[in-house]
Each structure stands twice: as structure tokens, then as C-alpha cells.
Write a protein that holds these residues in place. Structure first.
Motif, PDB file in Angstrom:
ATOM      1  N   THR A  53      64.995  28.022  58.465  1.00 53.70           N
ATOM      2  CA  THR A  53      64.839  29.219  57.645  1.00 53.70           C
ATOM      3  C   THR A  53      63.898  30.204  58.322  1.00 53.70           C
ATOM      4  O   THR A  53      63.736  31.316  57.859  1.00 53.70           O
ATOM      5  N   GLY A  54      63.246  29.768  59.373  1.00 54.68           N
ATOM      6  CA  GLY A  54      62.296  30.611  60.083  1.00 54.68           C
ATOM      7  C   GLY A  54      60.844  30.239  59.815  1.00 54.68           C
ATOM      8  O   GLY A  54      59.945  30.681  60.506  1.00 54.68           O
ATOM      9  N   TRP A  55      60.610  29.426  58.789  1.00 55.31           N
ATOM     10  CA  TRP A  55      59.251  28.986  58.457  1.00 55.31           C
ATOM     11  C   TRP A  55      59.325  27.512  58.091  1.00 55.31           C
ATOM     12  O   TRP A  55      60.098  27.107  57.219  1.00 55.31           O
ATOM     13  N   ASP A  56      58.527  26.715  58.757  1.00 59.05           N
ATOM     14  CA  ASP A  56      58.571  25.261  58.583  1.00 59.05           C
ATOM     15  C   ASP A  56      58.426  24.835  57.127  1.00 59.05           C
ATOM     16  O   ASP A  56      59.160  23.972  56.642  1.00 59.05           O
ATOM     17  N   LYS A  57      57.513  25.447  56.408  1.00 57.95           N
ATOM     18  CA  LYS A  57      57.276  25.029  55.020  1.00 57.95           C
ATOM     19  C   LYS A  57      58.468  25.358  54.126  1.00 57.95           C
ATOM     20  O   LYS A  57      58.803  24.597  53.214  1.00 57.95           O
ATOM     21  N   SER A  58      59.135  26.480  54.389  1.00 54.59           N
ATOM     22  CA  SER A  58      60.321  26.797  53.585  1.00 54.59           C
ATOM     23  C   SER A  58      61.468  25.849  53.917  1.00 54.59           C
ATOM     24  O   SER A  58      62.297  25.559  53.057  1.00 54.59           O
ATOM     25  N   ASN A  59      61.513  25.351  55.158  1.00 53.53           N
ATOM     26  CA  ASN A  59      62.504  24.324  55.497  1.00 53.53           C
ATOM     27  C   ASN A  59      62.293  23.091  54.620  1.00 53.53           C
ATOM     28  O   ASN A  59      63.242  22.527  54.074  1.00 53.53           O
ATOM     29  N   HIS A  60      61.030  22.678  54.480  1.00 57.79           N
ATOM     30  CA  HIS A  60      60.695  21.522  53.643  1.00 57.79           C
ATOM     31  C   HIS A  60      61.052  21.789  52.185  1.00 57.79           C
ATOM     32  O   HIS A  60      61.669  20.949  51.524  1.00 57.79           O
ATOM     33  N   MET A  61      60.657  22.953  51.679  1.00 58.57           N
ATOM     34  CA  MET A  61      60.928  23.263  50.277  1.00 58.57           C
ATOM     35  C   MET A  61      62.428  23.293  49.994  1.00 58.57           C
ATOM     36  O   MET A  61      62.884  22.720  49.006  1.00 58.57           O
ATOM     37  N   LEU A  62      63.197  23.934  50.857  1.00 56.81           N
ATOM     38  CA  LEU A  62      64.637  24.020  50.658  1.00 56.81           C
ATOM     39  C   LEU A  62      65.286  22.635  50.718  1.00 56.81           C
ATOM     40  O   LEU A  62      66.070  22.269  49.846  1.00 56.81           O
ATOM     41  N   GLY A  63      64.939  21.864  51.734  1.00 60.50           N
ATOM     42  CA  GLY A  63      65.527  20.533  51.881  1.00 60.50           C
ATOM     43  C   GLY A  63      65.234  19.639  50.694  1.00 60.50           C
ATOM     44  O   GLY A  63      66.127  18.971  50.158  1.00 60.50           O
ATOM     45  N   PHE A  64      63.989  19.628  50.239  1.00 64.27           N
ATOM     46  CA  PHE A  64      63.622  18.739  49.139  1.00 64.27           C
ATOM     47  C   PHE A  64      64.088  19.270  47.785  1.00 64.27           C
ATOM     48  O   PHE A  64      64.330  18.489  46.863  1.00 64.27           O
ATOM     49  N   ALA A  65      64.270  20.586  47.646  1.00 60.52           N
ATOM     50  CA  ALA A  65      64.867  21.115  46.422  1.00 60.52           C
ATOM     51  C   ALA A  65      66.320  20.650  46.318  1.00 60.52           C
ATOM     52  O   ALA A  65      66.769  20.216  45.243  1.00 60.52           O
ATOM     53  N   VAL A  66      67.031  20.709  47.427  1.00 57.83           N
ATOM     54  CA  VAL A  66      68.421  20.244  47.439  1.00 57.83           C
ATOM     55  C   VAL A  66      68.475  18.744  47.145  1.00 57.83           C
ATOM     56  O   VAL A  66      69.312  18.279  46.354  1.00 57.83           O
ATOM     57  N   LEU A  67      67.572  17.981  47.755  1.00 55.72           N
ATOM     58  CA  LEU A  67      67.550  16.536  47.505  1.00 55.72           C
ATOM     59  C   LEU A  67      67.269  16.236  46.040  1.00 55.72           C
ATOM     60  O   LEU A  67      67.893  15.351  45.443  1.00 55.72           O
ATOM     61  N   MET A  68      66.329  16.955  45.440  1.00 56.91           N
ATOM     62  CA  MET A  68      65.999  16.694  44.036  1.00 56.91           C
ATOM     63  C   MET A  68      67.171  17.044  43.134  1.00 56.91           C
ATOM     64  O   MET A  68      67.522  16.281  42.231  1.00 56.91           O
ATOM     65  N   LEU A  69      67.781  18.192  43.365  1.00 54.52           N
ATOM     66  CA  LEU A  69      68.894  18.605  42.520  1.00 54.52           C
ATOM     67  C   LEU A  69      70.069  17.637  42.654  1.00 54.52           C
ATOM     68  O   LEU A  69      70.619  17.185  41.648  1.00 54.52           O
ATOM     69  N   THR A  70      70.434  17.283  43.872  1.00 57.07           N
ATOM     70  CA  THR A  70      71.549  16.355  44.048  1.00 57.07           C
ATOM     71  C   THR A  70      71.179  14.951  43.577  1.00 57.07           C
ATOM     72  O   THR A  70      72.010  14.242  43.013  1.00 57.07           O
ATOM     73  N   GLY A  71      69.924  14.556  43.789  1.00 55.40           N
ATOM     74  CA  GLY A  71      69.475  13.241  43.331  1.00 55.40           C
ATOM     75  C   GLY A  71      69.499  13.117  41.826  1.00 55.40           C
ATOM     76  O   GLY A  71      69.884  12.088  41.274  1.00 55.40           O
ATOM     77  N   TRP A  72      69.084  14.163  41.138  1.00 53.81           N
ATOM     78  CA  TRP A  72      69.100  14.153  39.676  1.00 53.81           C
ATOM     79  C   TRP A  72      70.534  14.089  39.160  1.00 53.81           C
ATOM     80  O   TRP A  72      70.834  13.382  38.205  1.00 53.81           O
ATOM     81  N   ARG A  73      71.437  14.823  39.804  1.00 56.74           N
ATOM     82  CA  ARG A  73      72.841  14.787  39.390  1.00 56.74           C
ATOM     83  C   ARG A  73      73.456  13.413  39.695  1.00 56.74           C
ATOM     84  O   ARG A  73      74.306  12.938  38.969  1.00 56.74           O
ATOM     85  N   ALA A  74      72.998  12.789  40.780  1.00 50.21           N
ATOM     86  CA  ALA A  74      73.527  11.478  41.148  1.00 50.21           C
ATOM     87  C   ALA A  74      72.987  10.374  40.247  1.00 50.21           C
ATOM     88  O   ALA A  74      73.688   9.400  39.959  1.00 50.21           O
ATOM     89  N   TYR A  75      71.738  10.511  39.816  1.00 48.27           N
ATOM     90  CA  TYR A  75      71.082   9.497  38.979  1.00 48.27           C
ATOM     91  C   TYR A  75      70.467  10.193  37.763  1.00 48.27           C
ATOM     92  O   TYR A  75      69.238  10.285  37.646  1.00 48.27           O
ATOM     93  N   PRO A  76      71.301  10.696  36.840  1.00 42.66           N
ATOM     94  CA  PRO A  76      70.802  11.529  35.744  1.00 42.66           C
ATOM     95  C   PRO A  76      69.875  10.814  34.769  1.00 42.66           C
ATOM     96  O   PRO A  76      69.078  11.460  34.095  1.00 42.66           O
TER      97      PRO A  76
END
Length: 121
Positions: free
Chosen positions: A37-60
Motif C-alpha cells: 500500500t506504500g506504508w508498512d503499517k497500512s499493509n498490516h492493517m489491511l491484511g489483518f482487517a481482511v483476515l478478521m472479516l473472513t475469519g469471522w465469516r468462516a467461524y461466526p
């Protein structure tokens, strides 16, 4: 309209490859082919936001466990990065992971309100 009871299985098929992708992208040398994304911290935030959203949908039924497990996963990534010669472990990266998890959790709340039947699956 509630989604199919099979939906969590479909989300699991998306969640686990995302986990693997975040792990690989976190451990391979950053240059020249790692998307950013151009900034290391935003890479972390984006990746873990996607993981949380998909994880919650996978294990509601277990959003808290998903959150804690992904936070531990972020810590594991930082430990593993400390063993590479081209990555570094940083506490701020783990904080960015936690912020991403919170953003993904918020998105998960919105999704759960739109499709309440998914939480019971």
C-alpha cells in the motif's frame, strides 16, 4: 435474505488461503515483487482487517477466538521475521495488526447485522 448454511464452509476456503498469503508476504524478501500500500503499517492493517472479516465469516460463533488467534498469529509473524536477515520484528507492526483486527471486527459487526442468520451457522 439469509445466506446458505454452507456459507461458513465457503468462507473457510477463503480464510485459510488468506492466512497463508499473509504469512508468505510477511516472510519473503520485500523487494521487488511484494505488493504494498506504500506504508508498512497500512499493509498490516489491511491484511489483518481482511483476515478478521473472513475469519469471522468462516467461524461466526467464535469472533473473540478468531480475534485472539489472529493477534497471536501477528505475534508469531513478528517472531519469525526476527529470524530473517531482511525483515525486522517491530512492536508497532503488532499494534498495526491489532488496529486492522479492530477494523475487520467493525466490518464484521456490520455484516452480522445485515445477515443475522450467519452468526448461528
Amino acid at each position: 435474505m439469509p445466506l446458505s448454511p454452507r456459507a461458513p464452509r465457503l468462507w473457510r476456503c477463503l480464510f485459510w488461503p488468506c492466512v497463508l498469503a499473509v504469512l508468505v508476504l510477511s516472510l519473503i524478501p520485500p523487494e521487488p515483487y511484494v505488493p504494498t500500500t506504500g506504508w508498512d503499517k497500512s499493509n498490516h492493517m489491511l491484511g489483518f482487517a481482511v483476515l478478521m472479516l473472513t475469519g469471522w465469516r468462516a467461524y461466526p460463533a467464535w469472533p473473540g477466538r478468531v480475534w485472539l488467534g489472529l493477534l497471536a498469529f501477528g505475534g508469531l509473524i513478528e517472531i519469525l521475521q526476527s529470524f530473517t536477515g531482511y525483515r525486522s520484528a517491530e512492536w508497532l507492526d503488532l499494534l498495526a495488526d491489532a488496529v486492522g483486527l479492530a477494523l475487520g471486527f467493525g466490518a464484521g459487526l456490520a455484516v452480522a447485522r445485515m445477515w443475522p442468520a450467519e452468526r448461528r451457522a
